[in-house]
Design a protein around this motif. Structure first.
Motif, short mmCIF file in Angstrom:
data_model
loop_
_atom_site.label_atom_id
_atom_site.label_comp_id
_atom_site.label_asym_id
_atom_site.label_seq_id
_atom_site.Cartn_x
_atom_site.Cartn_y
_atom_site.Cartn_z
N LEU A 1 0.81 -1.24 -0.04
CA LEU A 1 -0.06 0.00 -0.04
C LEU A 1 0.83 1.28 0.17
N MET A 2 2.05 1.25 0.35
CA MET A 2 3.13 2.32 0.41
C MET A 2 4.65 1.64 0.23
N LEU A 3 5.46 1.89 -0.01
CA LEU A 3 6.87 1.41 0.09
C LEU A 3 7.86 2.56 -0.08
N HIS A 4 8.66 2.83 1.16
CA HIS A 4 9.68 3.77 1.22
C HIS A 4 11.00 3.13 1.31
N ARG B 1 21.95 -1.72 2.49
CA ARG B 1 22.80 -2.31 3.32
C ARG B 1 24.09 -2.73 2.66
N GLU B 2 25.11 -3.28 3.41
CA GLU B 2 26.34 -3.73 2.74
C GLU B 2 26.29 -4.89 1.96
N ASP B 3 25.31 -5.77 2.23
CA ASP B 3 24.85 -6.77 1.10
C ASP B 3 24.27 -6.44 -0.13
N GLY B 4 23.87 -5.32 -0.12
CA GLY B 4 23.20 -4.81 -1.31
C GLY B 4 21.62 -4.87 -1.11
N TYR B 5 21.23 -5.41 -0.30
CA TYR B 5 19.72 -5.24 0.00
C TYR B 5 19.26 -4.07 0.70
N HIS B 6 17.99 -3.65 0.36
CA HIS B 6 17.60 -2.03 0.64
C HIS B 6 16.86 -2.34 2.04
N GLU B 7 17.12 -1.35 2.75
CA GLU B 7 16.06 -1.16 3.97
C GLU B 7 14.91 -0.39 3.48
N LEU B 8 13.53 -1.03 4.03
CA LEU B 8 12.57 -0.45 3.31
C LEU B 8 11.68 -0.18 4.58
N GLN B 9 10.59 0.59 4.41
CA GLN B 9 9.23 0.53 5.23
C GLN B 9 8.01 0.40 4.35
N ALA C 1 -2.00 -8.76 7.72
CA ALA C 1 -1.52 -7.50 7.11
C ALA C 1 -0.30 -6.84 8.01
N ALA C 2 0.64 -6.23 7.65
CA ALA C 2 1.65 -5.78 8.38
C ALA C 2 2.53 -4.65 7.80
N PHE C 3 3.06 -3.85 8.72
CA PHE C 3 3.84 -2.62 8.42
C PHE C 3 5.03 -3.48 8.56
N ALA C 4 6.14 -3.32 7.58
CA ALA C 4 7.31 -4.18 7.60
C ALA C 4 8.41 -3.12 7.25
N GLU C 5 9.44 -3.47 8.05
CA GLU C 5 10.88 -3.03 8.23
C GLU C 5 11.85 -3.69 7.85
N GLY C 6 13.13 -3.19 8.19
CA GLY C 6 14.32 -4.18 7.75
C GLY C 6 14.34 -4.44 6.18
N LEU D 1 17.31 5.25 -8.49
CA LEU D 1 16.48 5.11 -7.34
C LEU D 1 16.47 5.79 -6.06
N THR D 2 15.27 6.20 -5.29
CA THR D 2 15.50 6.98 -4.15
C THR D 2 15.65 6.08 -3.13
N ARG D 3 16.85 6.31 -2.48
CA ARG D 3 17.35 5.37 -1.32
C ARG D 3 17.32 6.22 -0.07
N ASN D 4 17.00 7.20 0.10
CA ASN D 4 17.24 8.17 1.42
C ASN D 4 15.95 8.70 1.94
N SER D 5 14.86 7.90 1.74
CA SER D 5 13.39 8.46 2.59
C SER D 5 13.79 8.64 3.85
N PRO D 6 13.26 9.28 4.70
CA PRO D 6 13.46 9.65 6.01
C PRO D 6 12.43 8.29 6.74
N PRO D 7 12.95 7.76 7.57
CA PRO D 7 12.15 6.81 8.21
C PRO D 7 10.91 7.39 9.01
N ILE D 8 9.72 6.68 8.94
CA ILE D 8 8.50 7.02 9.53
C ILE D 8 8.63 6.54 11.01
N LYS D 9 8.56 7.38 12.00
CA LYS D 9 8.67 7.06 13.34
C LYS D 9 7.34 6.93 14.21
#
Ligand SMILES: C[C@](O)(CO)[C@H](O)COP(=O)(O)OP(=O)(O)OC[C@H]1O[C@@H](n2ccc(N)nc2=O)[C@H](O)[C@@H]1O
Ligand SMILES: Nc1ncnc2c1ncn2[C@@H]1O[C@H](COP(=O)(O)OP(=O)(O)OP(=O)(O)O)[C@@H](O)[C@H]1O
Length: 283
Positions: free
Chosen positions: A16-19, A24-32, A147-152, A187-195
């Motif tokens: 429903l959204m993806l920021h 990360r060092e292994d190439g994977y991206h941190e998402l919310q 349904a979930a809010f996912a991080e990492g 690709l945008t890779r610097n969205s601020p984390p939603i806290k």
């Protein structure tokens, strides 16, 4: 007598959204991201065999037997549990591949939960989700079924209960490679984390959208067409595009207009996956 044969649903998901917060060092991206399920998906039939062989009988174009996530999931579970039983598997595949609606990940999760049941392994959800994560970033949410809010990279899950509208999902006839989008320099890779929790309204953008719509005119076209009727969004890294409607009738009306030129389907959003509803009914 325990069951030896079982047919289970393997639903699609939407983001429903993806920021994207960083890499990360292994190439994977941190998402919310916010995951919700659809009451729409594949159906997988399992039949236990006692010789330990794992066989998927349905052929997938372009996916060799042993690379199929269904087979990979079954083999990993068999290895790690030390189970001596095998399985015959058939799938009625309706979810598009590379559509961003999680078909492969969902198939892997349905396989893990189905075999845990049929092989009577007694694994809990934590253990199945951890195994699932080794198969793909999206597998754990399908294992959990809420349904979930996912991080990492998508594995840190907080259950949520967003509205459950009807969706029209358009399926542009292109397969988008998730790895290709995540490696695009633009690709945008610097969205601020939603806290703040729950995630405040106005955060529904998908950071992959600009890159995907630049690379894939078919996706851009679908976004433009659906955008004439409702807010049109991209799920995951695409290719599917979706919009919410308050009723099935309204989603069907727009579908009738758009699916003359584009493929698509109408499905209800659901916070409890149909896989889990079916498994619950078996207990
Ligand atoms: C974008 C999402 O669809 C959002 O739901 C998922 O996070 C993608 O999940 P998935 O298809 O299960 O992805 P995987 O099979 O684990 O990864 C495919 C490829 O996408 C990239 N990838 C994936 C997830 C992530 N958080 N960062 C990444 O950079 C990696 O290059 C990886 O090689
Ligand atoms: N059982 C499976 N179903 C679909 N794809 C599979 C399966 N097993 C392996 N694959 C491979 O995985 C790739 C991605 O498939 P999938 O349908 O999960 O994409 P997706 O919907 O974009 O996923 P996501 O939203 O998780 O990125 C396919 O192109 C295919 O090569």
């Amino acid at each position: 007598m325990p069951a030896t044969r079982l047919t289970l649903p393997s639903p699609a998901k939407l983001n429903l959204m993806l920021h994207i917060l960083g890499r990360r060092e292994d190439g994977y991206h941190e998402l919310q991201t916010l995951f919700q399920f659809l009451d729409y998906g594949d159906e997988i039939t399992f039949a236990v065999r006692d010789d330990g062989v794992i066989r998927l009988h349905t052929e997938f174009e372009g996916v060799p037997h042993d690379s199929n996530l269904i087979v990979k999931a079954a083999k990993k579970l068999q290895e790690q549990s030390g189970c001596s039983l095998g399985i015959d598997i058939w799938i009625d595949k309706i979810l598009p591949m590379g559509g961003g609606i999680g078909g492969g990940s969902s198939n892997a999760a349905t396989t893990l939960l189905g075999l845990n049941h049929l092989w009577q392994l007694g694994w809990d959800e934590d253990r199945l989700a951890a195994l699932g994560l080794t198969l793909g970033a999206d597998v754990p949410v399908f294992v959990r079924g809420h349904a979930a809010f996912a991080e990492g990279v998508g594995e840190k899950l907080t259950p949520v209960d967003p509205e459950e509208p009807w969706y029209l999902v358009l399926v542009p006839q292109v397969s988008v490679s998730t790895a290709e989008i995540f490696s695009d320099p633009l690709l945008t890779r610097n969205s601020p984390p939603i806290k703040v929790r729950p995630v405040p309204k106005g955060n529904s953008r998908n950071d992959c959208l600009p890159v995907v719509s630049r690379r894939y005119p078919e996706v851009r076209n679908a976004l433009n067409l659906l955008g004439n009727f409702t807010e049109a969004k991209l799920t995951g890294t695409g290719s599917c595009v979706f919009g919410g409607f308050p009723s099935k009738a309204e989603a069907d009306k727009v579908s009738a207009l758009l699916t003359e030129t584009l493929t698509g389907f109408v499905a209800k959003g659901s916070n409890i996956s149909m896989l889990h509803r079916k498994l619950q009914s078996l207990l």
